[in-house]
Design a protein around this motif. Structure first.
Motif, PDB file in Angstrom:
ATOM      1  N   LEU A  38      38.757  49.584  38.571  1.00 55.04           N
ATOM      2  CA  LEU A  38      39.803  49.097  39.473  1.00 55.04           C
ATOM      3  C   LEU A  38      41.178  49.638  39.107  1.00 55.04           C
ATOM      4  CD1 LEU A  38      38.622  45.420  39.962  1.00 55.04           C
ATOM      5  CD2 LEU A  38      38.478  47.309  41.601  1.00 55.04           C
ATOM      6  N   GLY A  39      41.326  50.164  37.901  1.00 60.29           N
ATOM      7  CA  GLY A  39      42.578  50.784  37.509  1.00 60.29           C
ATOM      8  C   GLY A  39      43.384  50.002  36.496  1.00 60.29           C
ATOM      9  N   ASP A  40      43.166  48.683  36.408  1.00 60.33           N
ATOM     10  CA  ASP A  40      43.942  47.876  35.464  1.00 60.33           C
ATOM     11  C   ASP A  40      43.395  46.451  35.461  1.00 60.33           C
ATOM     12  OD1 ASP A  40      46.462  47.757  33.759  1.00 60.33           O
ATOM     13  OD2 ASP A  40      46.795  46.073  35.132  1.00 60.33           O
ATOM     14  N   GLU A  41      43.522  45.790  34.323  1.00 66.20           N
ATOM     15  CA  GLU A  41      43.076  44.402  34.197  1.00 66.20           C
ATOM     16  C   GLU A  41      43.740  43.496  35.235  1.00 66.20           C
ATOM     17  OE1 GLU A  41      43.272  40.746  30.940  1.00 66.20           O
ATOM     18  OE2 GLU A  41      43.934  42.743  30.351  1.00 66.20           O
ATOM     19  N   SER A  42      45.004  43.740  35.526  1.00 63.88           N
ATOM     20  CA  SER A  42      45.751  42.880  36.452  1.00 63.88           C
ATOM     21  C   SER A  42      45.250  42.970  37.887  1.00 63.88           C
ATOM     22  CB  SER A  42      47.234  43.212  36.401  1.00 63.88           C
ATOM     23  OG  SER A  42      47.466  44.509  36.937  1.00 63.88           O
ATOM     24  N   LEU A  43      44.438  43.967  38.202  1.00 65.89           N
ATOM     25  CA  LEU A  43      43.939  44.130  39.565  1.00 65.89           C
ATOM     26  C   LEU A  43      42.615  43.421  39.809  1.00 65.89           C
ATOM     27  CD1 LEU A  43      44.830  47.885  40.054  1.00 65.89           C
ATOM     28  CD2 LEU A  43      46.013  45.891  40.989  1.00 65.89           C
ATOM     29  N   VAL A  44      41.925  43.013  38.746  1.00 65.48           N
ATOM     30  CA  VAL A  44      40.602  42.418  38.915  1.00 65.48           C
ATOM     31  C   VAL A  44      40.665  41.151  39.755  1.00 65.48           C
ATOM     32  CG1 VAL A  44      38.620  41.367  37.734  1.00 65.48           C
ATOM     33  CG2 VAL A  44      39.686  43.438  36.807  1.00 65.48           C
ATOM     34  N   ALA A  45      41.468  40.190  39.379  1.00 66.02           N
ATOM     35  CA  ALA A  45      41.517  38.913  40.089  1.00 66.02           C
ATOM     36  C   ALA A  45      41.938  39.064  41.550  1.00 66.02           C
ATOM     37  CB  ALA A  45      42.405  37.921  39.353  1.00 66.02           C
ATOM     38  N   PRO A  46      43.012  39.784  41.862  1.00 65.81           N
ATOM     39  CA  PRO A  46      43.385  39.874  43.274  1.00 65.81           C
ATOM     40  C   PRO A  46      42.382  40.654  44.126  1.00 65.81           C
ATOM     41  CG  PRO A  46      44.955  41.093  41.920  1.00 65.81           C
ATOM     42  CD  PRO A  46      44.043  40.367  40.999  1.00 65.81           C
ATOM     43  N   VAL A  47      41.796  41.697  43.569  1.00 65.37           N
ATOM     44  CA  VAL A  47      40.799  42.458  44.339  1.00 65.37           C
ATOM     45  C   VAL A  47      39.556  41.605  44.551  1.00 65.37           C
ATOM     46  CG1 VAL A  47      39.290  44.490  44.343  1.00 65.37           C
ATOM     47  CG2 VAL A  47      41.681  44.722  43.663  1.00 65.37           C
ATOM     48  N   TYR A  48      39.146  40.871  43.516  1.00 61.14           N
ATOM     49  CA  TYR A  48      37.978  40.009  43.651  1.00 61.14           C
ATOM     50  C   TYR A  48      38.243  38.893  44.661  1.00 61.14           C
ATOM     51  CZ  TYR A  48      33.963  37.112  42.372  1.00 61.14           C
ATOM     52  OH  TYR A  48      32.807  36.371  42.388  1.00 61.14           O
TER      53      TYR A  48
END
Length: 102
Positions: free
Chosen positions: A33-43
């Motif tokens: 996804l490109g970064d840890e900070s993107l996991v929650a919002p993309v999910y």
């Protein structure tokens, strides 16, 4: 928003093995996804889209943006599953629970 995950692995898996597997899953997911900070919002966006259109929406069911997020999540999740369970995992093995927090 953050996330937590739990891998469901065989009972004979040691705590160290489970922790290592969860780390491999996280690393692969975050990398895809490109970064840890993107996991929650993309999910979260993926869950919303899947809730509205189902787990296998038709090719014309999603907007271009929805399709991008949907496909991006599925590819990231597949990469994470492969990182832990290998490319030839069978249905029913390697279940994961992802929880959104905050």
């Amino acid at each position: 928003m953050t996330y937590s995950l739990k891998l469901f692995v065989p009972d004979d898996t040691t705590p160290a093995e489970r922790e290592a597997a969860e780390r491999r899953f996280r690393d692969a997911l975050e990398s895809a996804l490109g970064d840890e900070s993107l996991v929650a919002p993309v999910y979260a966006a993926y869950l919303r889209i899947a809730g509205l259109h189902g787990e296998s929406p038709g090719p014309d069911a999603l907007s271009d943006g929805e399709r991008l997020v949907f496909d991006q999540w599925q590819a990231a999740e597949a990469a994470a599953m492969e990182a832990v369970f290998g490319p030839h995992r069978h249905m029913g093995e390697g279940l994961v629970e992802i929880r959104l927090q905050g």
